[in-house]
Write an enzyme that holds these catalytic residues in place. Structure first.
Site, PDB file in Angstrom:
ATOM      1  N   GLU A   1     -49.847  14.357   3.241  1.00  0.00           N
ATOM      2  CA  GLU A   1     -50.519  14.015   4.498  1.00  0.00           C
ATOM      3  C   GLU A   1     -50.700  15.301   5.311  1.00  0.00           C
ATOM      4  O   GLU A   1     -49.716  15.954   5.673  1.00  0.00           O
ATOM      5  CB  GLU A   1     -49.741  12.992   5.309  1.00  0.00           C
ATOM      6  CG  GLU A   1     -50.484  12.669   6.606  1.00  0.00           C
ATOM      7  CD  GLU A   1     -49.799  11.682   7.514  1.00  0.00           C
ATOM      8  OE1 GLU A   1     -50.147  11.657   8.719  1.00  0.00           O
ATOM      9  OE2 GLU A   1     -48.925  10.930   7.041  1.00  0.00           O
TER      10      GLU A   1
ATOM     11  N   HIS B   1     -41.751   7.383   0.472  1.00  0.00           N
ATOM     12  CA  HIS B   1     -42.219   7.865   1.769  1.00  0.00           C
ATOM     13  C   HIS B   1     -41.353   9.015   2.282  1.00  0.00           C
ATOM     14  O   HIS B   1     -40.145   8.879   2.430  1.00  0.00           O
ATOM     15  CB  HIS B   1     -42.162   6.698   2.758  1.00  0.00           C
ATOM     16  CG  HIS B   1     -42.770   6.977   4.086  1.00  0.00           C
ATOM     17  ND1 HIS B   1     -42.153   6.621   5.270  1.00  0.00           N
ATOM     18  CD2 HIS B   1     -43.930   7.562   4.441  1.00  0.00           C
ATOM     19  CE1 HIS B   1     -42.922   6.947   6.293  1.00  0.00           C
ATOM     20  NE2 HIS B   1     -44.003   7.533   5.817  1.00  0.00           N
TER      21      HIS B   1
ATOM     22  N   HIS C   1     -42.894  15.992  10.004  1.00  0.00           N
ATOM     23  CA  HIS C   1     -43.743  14.914  10.497  1.00  0.00           C
ATOM     24  C   HIS C   1     -44.165  15.119  11.944  1.00  0.00           C
ATOM     25  O   HIS C   1     -45.342  15.061  12.282  1.00  0.00           O
ATOM     26  CB  HIS C   1     -43.023  13.568  10.369  1.00  0.00           C
ATOM     27  CG  HIS C   1     -43.802  12.420  10.920  1.00  0.00           C
ATOM     28  ND1 HIS C   1     -43.739  12.047  12.255  1.00  0.00           N
ATOM     29  CD2 HIS C   1     -44.682  11.568  10.335  1.00  0.00           C
ATOM     30  CE1 HIS C   1     -44.540  11.037  12.467  1.00  0.00           C
ATOM     31  NE2 HIS C   1     -45.124  10.715  11.323  1.00  0.00           N
TER      32      HIS C   1
ATOM     33  N   GLU D   1     -44.663  10.987  -1.006  1.00  0.00           N
ATOM     34  CA  GLU D   1     -45.532  11.303   0.125  1.00  0.00           C
ATOM     35  C   GLU D   1     -44.775  12.247   1.037  1.00  0.00           C
ATOM     36  O   GLU D   1     -43.543  12.145   1.177  1.00  0.00           O
ATOM     37  CB  GLU D   1     -45.892  10.011   0.864  1.00  0.00           C
ATOM     38  CG  GLU D   1     -46.847  10.189   2.041  1.00  0.00           C
ATOM     39  CD  GLU D   1     -46.157  10.401   3.369  1.00  0.00           C
ATOM     40  OE1 GLU D   1     -46.870  10.638   4.373  1.00  0.00           O
ATOM     41  OE2 GLU D   1     -44.910  10.343   3.429  1.00  0.00           O
TER      42      GLU D   1
ATOM     43  N   ASP E   1     -45.402  15.051   4.782  1.00  0.00           N
ATOM     44  CA  ASP E   1     -46.252  15.533   5.876  1.00  0.00           C
ATOM     45  C   ASP E   1     -46.234  17.054   5.888  1.00  0.00           C
ATOM     46  O   ASP E   1     -45.158  17.664   5.806  1.00  0.00           O
ATOM     47  CB  ASP E   1     -45.715  15.027   7.209  1.00  0.00           C
ATOM     48  CG  ASP E   1     -45.575  13.517   7.243  1.00  0.00           C
ATOM     49  OD1 ASP E   1     -46.612  12.848   7.344  1.00  0.00           O
ATOM     50  OD2 ASP E   1     -44.430  13.015   7.162  1.00  0.00           O
TER      51      ASP E   1
END
Length: 245
Positions: free
Chosen positions: A115, A13, A55, A40, A42
């Site tokens: 994301e 993450h 993020h 992952e 952002d």
């Protein structure tokens, strides 16, 4: 599942969760040092349209600056310290561009879940631009990045721009019509909060051809329950406690 799933089951993450400054190359390197081969992150846009990793909509939590990140040009954002907030060891770590992270992942054969994290009010343009950049960066890669978002209109814009890239709908709760929504967006997966997932939900998604991933799985009991239920992917901060093998 009818469609082969090309991604590792364990996903780090924001690079390495909380062990390094999130969404930085340092975090990716630390996650990789623990054996992770899928990550992952952002991605949002600078004021001049550069996709970069962050993020929050604002800067103050992870840099010394304040204000909306997307209001600043990349030439300014690129000079910010995105590591000193975490610890002295990472002071001076810069915000990475999507291109920089892509090149790191491609050189090492790592998979990536991007994301799409638009600045409020910029859902469509962020979905489109991130998809266009991702398609160009991974043009020759056998495994494309998975594009996910909580914003259905960002996913719709990504689909319109680059329909060949796989997409996933992010869900914090199982709102009415979640399955129909994911299917209408031609998603290949949902990525849901681990608290709302159980075996019946996973089986329901699988029955409609969708894979299921879960965030943010940091406790062994949650991981065991989801693995037993047939989960396809676990996104975790705990890269030092869960072996991706």
């Amino acid at each position: 599942m009818s469609t082969p799933w090309p991604y590792p089951r364990w996903i780090a993450h924001r690079g390495a969760g909380k062990l390094a400054p999130e969404n930085t190359l340092a975090a990716f390197r630390l996650g990789a040092s623990h054996g992770y081969r899928a990550f992952e992150c952002d991605v949002k846009l600078s004021a001049d349209g550069v996709p970069f990793l962050l993020h929050d909509a604002t800067l103050q939590r992870t840099t010394p600056e304040e204000g909306v990140a997307g209001d600043r040009r990349w030439s300014e954002l690129s000079r910010l310290d995105a590591g000193g907030w975490h610890s002295r060891a990472y002071a001076g770590e810069p915000l990475p561009t999507l291109e920089g992270i892509a090149r790191y992942c491609l050189r090492n054969g790592f998979a990536l879940n991007i994301e799409i994290k638009p600045t409020p009010g910029h859902n469509d343009v962020t979905g489109r631009v991130v998809a266009e950049h991702a398609a160009a960066l991974w043009a020759d890669a056998p495994v494309k990045p998975l594009l996910s978002s909580f914003q259905p209109d960002a996913l719709a814009a990504a689909r319109a721009a680059r329909p060949e890239l796989p997409r996933a709908l992010l869900l914090d709760s199982l709102r009415d019509g979640w399955l129909a929504e994911a299917l209408a967006l031609d998603c290949v997966a949902i990525v849901a909060n681990h608290r709302v997932l159980e075996a019946g939900v996973i089986a329901q998604a699988h029955g409609r051809g969708l894979h299921v991933l879960s965030y943010t799985v940091n406790e062994p009991a949650d991981a065991d329950r989801l693995l037993e239920a047939g989960i396809d992917g676990l996104i975790t901060d705990a890269v030092d406690r869960f072996s991706p093998a």
